[in-house]
Design an enzyme around this catalytic site. Sequence first.
Site: not given
Length: 329
Positions: A155-156, A232, A234, A263, A295-296
Amino acid sequence: MKKIAVFSTKPYDKAFLDRANTPTRMQLDYFETRLKRESVKLVEGYDAVSCFVNDIVDESVLQCLVDMGISLIVLRCAGFNNVDLAAAQRLGVQVSRVPSYSPESVAEHAVAMMLALNRKINKAYNRVKEHNFDLDGLMGFNMQQATIGVIGTGKIGLAALRALRGFGSTLLCHDPYPNDEAAALADYVPLDTLFRTCDIISLHCPLMESTYHLIDKTSIAQMKDGVMLINTSRGALLNAQDALDGMKQGKIGYLGLDVYELEGELFFRDLSDRVMHDDVFGLLLSYHNVLVTGHQGYFTREALTEIAQTTLNNVEAHFSGRRTGNELF
Protein backbone atom coordinates in the site's frame (compact mmCIF):
# COMPACT_ATOMS: atom_id res chain seq x y z
CA MET A 1 -15.68 -2.46 30.74
CA LYS A 2 -12.36 -3.78 29.43
CA LYS A 3 -9.17 -2.17 30.71
CA ILE A 4 -6.38 -1.54 28.19
CA ALA A 5 -2.79 -0.65 29.09
CA VAL A 6 -1.50 1.63 26.33
CA PHE A 7 2.30 1.82 26.10
CA SER A 8 4.70 4.22 24.35
CA THR A 9 2.13 6.99 24.42
CA LYS A 10 2.55 10.70 23.79
CA PRO A 11 -0.03 13.47 24.28
CA TYR A 12 -1.14 13.15 20.66
CA ASP A 13 -1.75 9.40 21.06
CA LYS A 14 -3.94 10.08 24.08
CA ALA A 15 -5.85 12.82 22.27
CA PHE A 16 -6.73 10.68 19.25
CA LEU A 17 -7.46 7.53 21.26
CA ASP A 18 -9.68 9.42 23.69
CA ARG A 19 -11.55 10.94 20.74
CA ALA A 20 -12.08 7.49 19.24
CA ASN A 21 -13.20 6.25 22.66
CA THR A 22 -16.03 8.82 22.89
CA PRO A 23 -18.55 7.83 24.15
CA THR A 24 -16.48 5.62 26.44
CA ARG A 25 -16.14 2.11 25.02
CA MET A 26 -13.32 0.88 27.28
CA GLN A 27 -10.92 2.10 29.97
CA LEU A 28 -7.67 3.33 28.46
CA ASP A 29 -4.71 3.88 30.79
CA TYR A 30 -1.65 5.49 29.26
CA PHE A 31 2.02 4.71 29.93
CA GLU A 32 4.74 6.80 28.32
CA THR A 33 7.29 4.04 28.94
CA ARG A 34 7.91 1.29 26.41
CA LEU A 35 6.63 -2.20 27.08
CA LYS A 36 9.61 -4.46 27.80
CA ARG A 37 10.73 -6.98 30.39
CA GLU A 38 11.45 -4.26 32.96
CA SER A 39 8.03 -2.59 32.64
CA VAL A 40 5.71 -5.54 32.04
CA LYS A 41 4.59 -5.60 35.68
CA LEU A 42 2.58 -2.44 34.94
CA VAL A 43 0.16 -4.62 32.97
CA GLU A 44 -1.18 -6.48 36.00
CA GLY A 45 -4.95 -6.11 36.27
CA TYR A 46 -5.54 -5.24 32.62
CA ASP A 47 -7.42 -7.15 29.93
CA ALA A 48 -5.25 -6.23 26.94
CA VAL A 49 -2.11 -4.34 25.95
CA SER A 50 -1.61 -1.79 23.17
CA CYS A 51 1.92 -1.38 21.78
CA PHE A 52 3.80 0.72 19.25
CA VAL A 53 6.82 0.20 16.99
CA ASN A 54 9.60 0.20 19.59
CA ASP A 55 7.97 -1.83 22.35
CA ILE A 56 9.83 -5.10 22.93
CA VAL A 57 7.37 -7.99 22.94
CA ASP A 58 9.68 -10.98 23.14
CA GLU A 59 8.97 -14.42 24.58
CA SER A 60 9.78 -13.37 28.14
CA VAL A 61 7.33 -10.45 27.96
CA LEU A 62 4.68 -12.66 26.37
CA GLN A 63 5.04 -15.25 29.10
CA CYS A 64 4.55 -12.56 31.74
CA LEU A 65 1.42 -11.36 29.95
CA VAL A 66 0.03 -14.88 29.87
CA ASP A 67 0.80 -15.33 33.57
CA MET A 68 -1.29 -12.19 34.21
CA GLY A 69 -4.18 -13.54 32.16
CA ILE A 70 -3.74 -11.32 29.09
CA SER A 71 -4.56 -12.84 25.72
CA LEU A 72 -4.56 -9.79 23.41
CA ILE A 73 -1.96 -7.38 22.09
CA VAL A 74 -3.21 -4.62 19.80
CA LEU A 75 -0.45 -2.93 17.80
CA ARG A 76 -0.94 0.70 16.80
CA CYS A 77 1.12 0.17 13.66
CA ALA A 78 1.36 -2.03 10.60
CA GLY A 79 4.78 -3.54 11.30
CA PHE A 80 5.17 -6.38 13.78
CA ASN A 81 8.88 -7.24 13.71
CA ASN A 82 9.12 -6.27 17.42
CA VAL A 83 6.77 -9.10 18.42
CA ASP A 84 7.77 -12.75 18.70
CA LEU A 85 4.79 -14.04 16.74
CA ALA A 86 5.76 -17.71 17.03
CA ALA A 87 5.86 -17.42 20.82
CA ALA A 88 2.60 -15.44 20.87
CA GLN A 89 0.80 -18.11 18.87
CA ARG A 90 2.25 -20.89 20.98
CA LEU A 91 1.19 -19.13 24.20
CA GLY A 92 -2.28 -18.29 22.91
CA VAL A 93 -1.86 -14.51 22.75
CA GLN A 94 -3.68 -12.93 19.80
CA VAL A 95 -1.88 -10.06 18.06
CA SER A 96 -3.79 -7.56 15.96
CA ARG A 97 -2.42 -4.59 14.04
CA VAL A 98 -3.43 -1.58 11.97
CA PRO A 99 -2.55 -2.82 8.49
CA SER A 100 -3.32 0.41 6.66
CA TYR A 101 -3.42 3.90 8.13
CA SER A 102 -3.22 6.45 5.36
CA PRO A 103 -0.37 4.95 3.32
CA GLU A 104 -0.15 8.31 1.57
CA SER A 105 1.24 9.85 4.78
CA VAL A 106 4.43 7.78 4.69
CA ALA A 107 4.71 7.94 0.89
CA GLU A 108 4.41 11.72 0.90
CA HIS A 109 7.06 11.97 3.62
CA ALA A 110 9.43 9.89 1.50
CA VAL A 111 8.88 12.20 -1.48
CA ALA A 112 9.36 15.24 0.77
CA MET A 113 12.73 13.85 1.87
CA MET A 114 13.75 13.33 -1.77
CA LEU A 115 12.91 16.92 -2.65
CA ALA A 116 14.53 18.37 0.47
CA LEU A 117 17.77 16.46 -0.12
CA ASN A 118 17.83 17.18 -3.85
CA ARG A 119 17.19 20.93 -3.56
CA LYS A 120 19.09 21.25 -0.27
CA ILE A 121 16.15 22.92 1.43
CA ASN A 122 17.57 22.68 4.97
CA LYS A 123 20.88 24.22 3.90
CA ALA A 124 19.10 27.00 1.99
CA TYR A 125 16.80 27.70 4.92
CA ASN A 126 19.72 28.10 7.32
CA ARG A 127 21.56 30.38 4.91
CA VAL A 128 18.62 32.70 4.38
CA LYS A 129 18.03 32.90 8.14
CA GLU A 130 21.54 34.39 8.29
CA HIS A 131 20.76 36.74 5.36
CA ASN A 132 23.04 34.72 3.07
CA PHE A 133 21.36 34.50 -0.34
CA ASP A 134 24.28 32.94 -2.22
CA LEU A 135 23.21 29.97 -4.35
CA ASP A 136 26.64 28.34 -4.57
CA GLY A 137 26.44 24.75 -3.31
CA LEU A 138 22.65 24.52 -3.59
CA MET A 139 22.35 23.06 -7.08
CA GLY A 140 19.96 20.14 -7.48
CA PHE A 141 18.69 18.05 -10.39
CA ASN A 142 15.39 17.70 -12.20
CA MET A 143 13.35 14.84 -10.78
CA GLN A 144 11.84 14.47 -14.23
CA GLN A 145 15.21 13.26 -15.51
CA ALA A 146 15.80 10.79 -12.69
CA THR A 147 15.24 7.06 -12.54
CA ILE A 148 13.58 6.22 -9.24
CA GLY A 149 13.31 2.73 -7.76
CA VAL A 150 10.73 1.68 -5.19
CA ILE A 151 11.42 -1.51 -3.24
CA GLY A 152 8.18 -2.93 -1.91
CA THR A 153 4.90 -2.31 -3.72
CA GLY A 154 2.38 -2.80 -0.95
CA LYS A 155 0.00 0.00 0.00
CA ILE A 156 2.73 2.51 0.89
CA GLY A 157 4.99 1.63 -2.03
CA LEU A 158 2.03 1.94 -4.36
CA ALA A 159 1.17 5.36 -2.91
CA ALA A 160 4.79 6.42 -3.42
CA LEU A 161 4.67 5.35 -7.08
CA ARG A 162 1.46 7.33 -7.62
CA ALA A 163 3.05 10.43 -6.11
CA LEU A 164 6.30 10.05 -8.04
CA ARG A 165 4.53 9.53 -11.33
CA GLY A 166 3.62 13.21 -11.34
CA PHE A 167 7.26 14.20 -11.78
CA GLY A 168 7.52 12.34 -15.06
CA SER A 169 10.44 10.28 -13.71
CA THR A 170 11.32 6.82 -14.99
CA LEU A 171 9.93 4.48 -12.35
CA LEU A 172 11.20 0.99 -11.51
CA CYS A 173 10.05 -1.27 -8.72
CA HIS A 174 10.79 -4.60 -7.08
CA ASP A 175 8.67 -6.92 -4.96
CA PRO A 176 8.57 -10.72 -4.70
CA TYR A 177 4.79 -10.41 -5.05
CA PRO A 178 4.05 -8.09 -7.99
CA ASN A 179 0.64 -6.51 -8.35
CA ASP A 180 -1.16 -5.08 -11.36
CA GLU A 181 -1.66 -1.60 -9.89
CA ALA A 182 2.07 -1.08 -9.41
CA ALA A 183 2.84 -2.64 -12.80
CA ALA A 184 0.66 0.02 -14.42
CA LEU A 185 2.85 2.72 -12.86
CA ALA A 186 6.36 1.25 -12.96
CA ASP A 187 8.40 -1.54 -14.47
CA TYR A 188 9.14 -4.51 -12.22
CA VAL A 189 12.84 -5.41 -12.42
CA PRO A 190 15.22 -7.70 -10.52
CA LEU A 191 16.78 -6.15 -7.44
CA ASP A 192 20.29 -5.98 -8.92
CA THR A 193 18.93 -4.16 -11.98
CA LEU A 194 17.19 -1.64 -9.74
CA PHE A 195 20.39 -1.09 -7.74
CA ARG A 196 22.47 -0.52 -10.88
CA THR A 197 19.99 1.71 -12.68
CA CYS A 198 18.36 4.06 -10.21
CA ASP A 199 19.38 7.57 -9.17
CA ILE A 200 16.99 7.41 -6.21
CA ILE A 201 16.01 4.29 -4.25
CA SER A 202 13.15 4.35 -1.73
CA LEU A 203 12.47 1.49 0.69
CA HIS A 204 8.86 0.51 1.39
CA CYS A 205 9.15 -3.18 2.31
CA PRO A 206 8.51 -4.89 5.65
CA LEU A 207 11.33 -6.04 7.91
CA MET A 208 11.74 -9.80 7.93
CA GLU A 209 14.60 -12.27 7.72
CA SER A 210 14.87 -11.89 3.94
CA THR A 211 15.00 -8.07 4.07
CA TYR A 212 17.23 -7.59 7.12
CA HIS A 213 20.11 -5.33 6.02
CA LEU A 214 18.81 -5.39 2.46
CA ILE A 215 20.95 -2.31 1.97
CA ASP A 216 24.50 -3.24 2.94
CA LYS A 217 28.00 -2.84 1.52
CA THR A 218 27.31 -5.45 -1.17
CA SER A 219 24.15 -3.80 -2.47
CA ILE A 220 25.59 -0.31 -2.10
CA ALA A 221 28.58 -1.32 -4.24
CA GLN A 222 26.17 -2.15 -7.08
CA MET A 223 24.56 1.29 -7.02
CA LYS A 224 25.32 4.38 -9.08
CA ASP A 225 27.85 6.82 -7.68
CA GLY A 226 25.98 9.58 -5.85
CA VAL A 227 22.80 7.54 -5.38
CA MET A 228 20.05 8.87 -3.12
CA LEU A 229 18.72 6.38 -0.54
CA ILE A 230 15.46 6.94 1.32
CA ASN A 231 14.21 4.73 4.15
CA THR A 232 10.81 5.45 5.69
CA SER A 233 9.98 1.80 6.40
CA ARG A 234 12.01 -0.05 9.06
CA GLY A 235 15.46 0.88 10.31
CA ALA A 236 17.07 -2.54 10.03
CA LEU A 237 16.47 -2.67 6.28
CA LEU A 238 19.63 -0.58 6.06
CA ASN A 239 23.00 -1.33 7.65
CA ALA A 240 23.86 2.08 9.11
CA GLN A 241 27.61 1.42 9.32
CA ASP A 242 27.72 0.36 5.67
CA ALA A 243 25.69 3.44 4.71
CA LEU A 244 28.13 5.63 6.63
CA ASP A 245 31.05 4.00 4.81
CA GLY A 246 29.22 4.62 1.53
CA MET A 247 28.86 8.28 2.45
CA LYS A 248 32.58 8.56 3.25
CA GLN A 249 33.48 6.99 -0.09
CA GLY A 250 31.12 9.26 -2.00
CA LYS A 251 29.11 6.29 -3.25
CA ILE A 252 26.00 7.53 -1.49
CA GLY A 253 25.32 11.13 -2.43
CA TYR A 254 22.18 11.65 -0.36
CA LEU A 255 20.67 9.75 2.55
CA GLY A 256 17.19 10.27 3.97
CA LEU A 257 16.19 8.31 7.09
CA ASP A 258 12.90 8.46 8.94
CA VAL A 259 13.79 5.21 10.70
CA TYR A 260 16.98 3.86 12.24
CA GLU A 261 18.00 0.38 13.34
CA LEU A 262 18.70 1.43 16.94
CA GLU A 263 15.96 4.05 17.15
CA GLY A 264 14.35 2.41 20.17
CA GLU A 265 16.71 4.30 22.51
CA LEU A 266 16.42 7.56 20.57
CA PHE A 267 13.19 8.32 18.74
CA PHE A 268 9.97 9.69 20.26
CA ARG A 269 11.97 11.27 23.11
CA ASP A 270 13.56 14.65 23.82
CA LEU A 271 17.27 13.92 24.26
CA SER A 272 18.48 17.47 23.60
CA ASP A 273 20.16 17.67 27.02
CA ARG A 274 22.03 14.37 26.69
CA VAL A 275 25.24 13.23 25.02
CA MET A 276 24.78 11.04 21.93
CA HIS A 277 26.46 7.69 22.57
CA ASP A 278 25.68 6.14 19.17
CA ASP A 279 28.80 7.06 17.18
CA VAL A 280 27.45 5.85 13.83
CA PHE A 281 24.23 7.85 14.19
CA GLY A 282 26.15 10.89 15.42
CA LEU A 283 28.46 10.79 12.41
CA LEU A 284 25.54 10.42 10.01
CA LEU A 285 23.92 13.52 11.49
CA SER A 286 27.11 15.50 10.85
CA TYR A 287 26.87 15.06 7.06
CA HIS A 288 25.27 17.93 5.15
CA ASN A 289 23.75 15.49 2.65
CA VAL A 290 21.99 13.40 5.31
CA LEU A 291 18.43 14.19 6.41
CA VAL A 292 17.04 12.40 9.46
CA THR A 293 13.53 12.69 10.89
CA GLY A 294 12.35 10.90 14.02
CA HIS A 295 9.93 8.31 12.60
CA GLN A 296 7.35 10.94 11.69
CA GLY A 297 6.40 9.63 8.26
CA TYR A 298 3.07 8.32 9.57
CA PHE A 299 2.37 11.48 11.57
CA THR A 300 -0.70 13.07 10.00
CA ARG A 301 -4.19 13.75 11.35
CA GLU A 302 -5.67 11.21 8.98
CA ALA A 303 -3.25 8.46 10.00
CA LEU A 304 -3.63 9.02 13.75
CA THR A 305 -7.41 9.00 13.41
CA GLU A 306 -7.34 5.69 11.54
CA ILE A 307 -4.84 4.16 13.98
CA ALA A 308 -6.99 5.05 17.00
CA GLN A 309 -10.26 3.85 15.50
CA THR A 310 -8.84 0.58 14.19
CA THR A 311 -7.04 -0.15 17.47
CA LEU A 312 -10.23 0.15 19.49
CA ASN A 313 -12.20 -1.83 16.91
CA ASN A 314 -9.61 -4.61 17.16
CA VAL A 315 -10.10 -4.74 20.94
CA GLU A 316 -13.89 -4.87 20.69
CA ALA A 317 -13.82 -7.52 17.99
CA HIS A 318 -11.54 -9.80 20.01
CA PHE A 319 -13.65 -9.71 23.15
CA SER A 320 -16.88 -10.19 21.22
CA GLY A 321 -15.49 -13.23 19.38
CA ARG A 322 -15.27 -11.57 15.96
CA ARG A 323 -12.38 -11.43 13.51
CA THR A 324 -11.54 -8.24 11.61
CA GLY A 325 -8.84 -9.55 9.29
CA ASN A 326 -6.30 -7.48 11.23
CA GLU A 327 -5.20 -10.50 13.27
CA LEU A 328 -1.70 -11.77 12.49
CA PHE A 329 -2.67 -15.45 12.86
